[in-house]
Enzyme design. Structure first.
Site, PDB file in Angstrom:
ATOM      1  N   SER A  23       0.834  -1.191   0.000  1.00 22.89           N
ATOM      2  CA  SER A  23       0.000   0.000   0.000  1.00 22.89           C
ATOM      3  C   SER A  23       0.871   1.243   0.000  1.00 22.89           C
ATOM      4  CB  SER A  23      -0.969  -0.034   1.177  1.00 22.89           C
ATOM      5  OG  SER A  23      -1.867   1.044   1.122  1.00 22.89           O
ATOM      6  N   ASP A 172      -2.346   6.347  -4.157  1.00 21.35           N
ATOM      7  CA  ASP A 172      -1.246   5.637  -3.527  1.00 21.35           C
ATOM      8  C   ASP A 172      -1.015   4.351  -4.323  1.00 21.35           C
ATOM      9  OD1 ASP A 172      -3.511   4.239  -2.703  1.00 21.35           O
ATOM     10  OD2 ASP A 172      -2.700   3.775  -0.730  1.00 21.35           O
ATOM     11  N   ASP A 174      -1.645   1.140  -4.199  1.00 15.75           N
ATOM     12  CA  ASP A 174      -2.712   0.202  -4.534  1.00 15.75           C
ATOM     13  C   ASP A 174      -4.004   0.923  -4.931  1.00 15.75           C
ATOM     14  OD1 ASP A 174      -3.381   1.003  -1.982  1.00 15.75           O
ATOM     15  OD2 ASP A 174      -3.687  -1.009  -1.181  1.00 15.75           O
ATOM     16  N   ASP A 176      -6.206   2.844  -3.672  1.00 10.80           N
ATOM     17  CA  ASP A 176      -7.447   2.991  -2.913  1.00 10.80           C
ATOM     18  C   ASP A 176      -7.572   4.382  -2.294  1.00 10.80           C
ATOM     19  OD1 ASP A 176      -5.430   2.568  -1.051  1.00 10.80           O
ATOM     20  OD2 ASP A 176      -6.671   1.378   0.295  1.00 10.80           O
TER      21      ASP A 176
END
Length: 421
Positions: A23, A172, A174, A176
Site C-alpha cells: 500500500s 497511492d 494500490d 485505494d
C-alpha cells in the site's frame, strides 16, 4: 488494485478475498488484507479466528495446496468494474476539468486512464517518473501522498503544463486512496482529506443523494453538519473502512487519510479511482461557473463554520515510545490545550454508547476536538486535531483562518508536551 478486488468479491459471489500489498508503506514492508464475502474488510472476531488458524500451522508441509480447481481471472472482472464506474457520475454533467495524475509508482494508472476515457474527461497528463509500477518507489521516501515531498514531481509537472490544469490527482500504490491538489493562483496546494471529504459530500447532496453519510471518528465533524442540513442520516465509526463500509444504508463514507467510498453498492471500501472521477466532475461543474474547489470550500465555511483540521504524527523506531505516550496521557490527561478547557476526556478502550472499544483517547474542548491513537498500519502515534471557528460572511474568512492556524499550532505544542513526544 484493492477496489477491483473488493468489487470482484461481490460481483463473483466469492466467499472471501485476499490482497498482498505494501500500500502506502515503505518498500520493505508488505501487507496482507482479507475481505469477507460481503466485500468488506474483516473485523472481529474473524481477524482473531484467522490468526488462530495461522498459529495452529506447525509446518508448511501440512498445508493443503491443491493442484487443480484454480481459475485465473482475465480482464472481464476489470471491465465490469470499469462499467460500474459510469454510475458514479451524473449523465448530464460537464467533463471539462483538466488533470495531472500520478500513480505514485503503483498500479492505478491504466485503470484510472480507462475510467477517465470512458467518462469523457480530458486525458490526464501523467507524471512519467511515477506512472508505472515499481516496488522500490525510487522517487519518494514514502509512497503516500500525505508525506512531505511525495507530491513534488506532480506539482512540478503541473507548473510545467499548459494550459494550467484544474487539478492534480494522486493515488497511492494500490490506488485505494485519492489525493487532490488545486492551484491557489500562486502555486499548488494539497487539499486535506477532510476538505476533499466535505467537497464530495456537498457535491453528492447537491445531486440529490439519499442514504447514510458516514465517517470515522478522526475525520472532520463538518460531514455531520452537511448531512444534518440536508436531513440525511449520519454515523461515526471507528477508524478504518472495515467499519465505515458496514454502516447500514451507507451512501457515502470517507476518512481523513485520503479515503473515499462514493459507490458503496459497487465497492465497500475506499476507492481512489471513483473518488478521482467524482472530484473531477465537481471541478468541471464549478469550472463551468467560473469557480473552483476553493470557492466551494469558502461557501461551506460560511454555511457551517470553518472546520480546520491538522495532524500531529510521530514516526518512531521504538514502539514502546508510543505505549509510553498513551500511558502518560491516561495517567495525566491535559486539562486545557491552547488555553481552551478540556470539557470531556474519554478513554476509548472502554467504548462509548455508539462505538466499540479501541485504543484511543478523545478530548472535547470548547470549539475544538483532539483524538490520539496509535496507527494501525505504521509505527506512528497519530493525533487528530480540529477547531471550529464561526464565520458570519466571506469577508470574515481570512481572520477565521488565521485564528484556526494559531489554535492548531498551539494545540500541537501543548499536546506534544503532555504526551512527552
Amino acid at each position: 488494485k484493492r477496489q477491483v478486488l473488493a468489487f470482484a468479491i461481490r460481483h463473483l459471489g466469492a466467499a472471501a478475498g485476499v490482497e498482498v500489498t505494501a500500500s502506502h508503506n515503505p518498500p520493505r514492508d508488505n501487507g496482507y488484507k482479507v475481505y469477507l464475502g460481503d466485500g468488506s474488510q474483516i473485523v472481529p472476531p474473524a481477524d482473531a479466528e484467522i490468526a488462530a488458524e495461522i498459529q495452529a500451522i506447525t509446518s508448511l508441509k501440512d498445508v493443503n495446496r491443491p493442484d487443480t480447481g484454480w481459475e485465473t481471472l482475465d480482464d472481464t472482472v476489470l471491465s465490469a468494474y470499469l462499467a460500474r464506474t459510469d454510475a458514479v457520475l451524473s449523465p448530464t454533467s460537464p467533463r471539462t476539468a483538466r488533470t495531472v495524475y500520478t500513480a505514485m509508482h503503483g498500479v492505478g494508472k491504466d485503470t484510472l486512464l480507462a475510467a477517465f476515457a470512458r467518462a469523457g474527461f480530458p486525458e490526464p497528463t501523467l507524471v512519467a517518473e511515477q506512472a508505472d509500477p515499481d516496488p522500490d518507489f525510487p522517487t519518494v521516501a514514502f509512497p503516500n501522498p500525505e508525506e512531505p515531498g511525495a507530491m513534488d514531481l506532480a506539482f512540478a509537472k503541473a507548473r510545467a503544463t499548459t494550459p494550467t490544469p484544474d487539478l492534480v490527482i494522486a493515488n497511492d500504490p494500490d490506488a485505494d486512496r485519492c489525493a487532490v491538489a488545486v492551484n491557489t493562483g500562486t502555486d499548488w496546494r494539497m487539499l486535506r482529506g477532510d476538505e476533499v471529504g466535505a467537497l464530495l459530500a456537498a457535491h453528492l447532496v447537491r445531486r440529490g443523494a439519499q442514504g447514510t453519510f458516514a465517517e470515522s471518528i478522526v475525520s472532520s465533524s463538518l460531514l455531520g453538519r452537511i448531512a444534518e442540513k440536508a436531513n440525511l442520516p449520519y454515523e461515526e465509526t471507528l477508524t478504518g473502512f472495515k467499519w465505515i463500509a458496514r454502516v447500514e444504508g451507507l451512501r457515502y463514507g470517507y476518512e481523513e487519510a485520503l479515503g473515499y467510498c462514493v459507490d458503496p453498492d459497487g465497492v465497500r471500501d475506499k476507492d481512489g479511482i471513483t473518488a478521482a472521477l467524482l472530484i473531477t466532475e465537481l471541478a468541471s461543474v464549478l469550472k463551468e461557473q467560473n469557480r473552483t474547489l476553493l470557492d466551494l470550500l469558502d461557501d461551506l465555511a460560511v454555511e457551517h463554520g470553518l472546520h480546520a483540521t491538522d495532524q500531529l504524527s510521530v514516526r518512531v523506531q521504538d514502539l514502546s515510545l508510543i505505549a509510553d505516550a498513551m500511558r502518560r496521557l491516561r495517567e495525566q490527561p491535559p486539562t486545557e490545550l491552547a488555553g481552551l478547557p478540556v470539557t470531556k476526556a474519554e478513554d476509548l478502550t472502554r467504548g462509548t454508547d455508539t462505538l466499540p472499544p479501541t485504543d484511543g483517547l478523545r478530548y472535547t474542548l470548547t470549539g475544538a476536538r483532539v483524538i490520539v491513537r496509535p496507527s494501525g498500519t505504521e509505527p506512528k502515534l497519530k493525533c487528530y486535531l480540529e477547531v471550529v471557528i464561526p464565520v458570519q460572511n466571506h469577508a470574515d474568512l481570512p481572520t477565521a483562518r488565521a485564528r484556526a492556524t494559531e489554535l492548531l499550532t498551539s494545540i500541537k505544542r501543548d499536546l506534544s508536551s503532555a504526551a512527552g513526544i
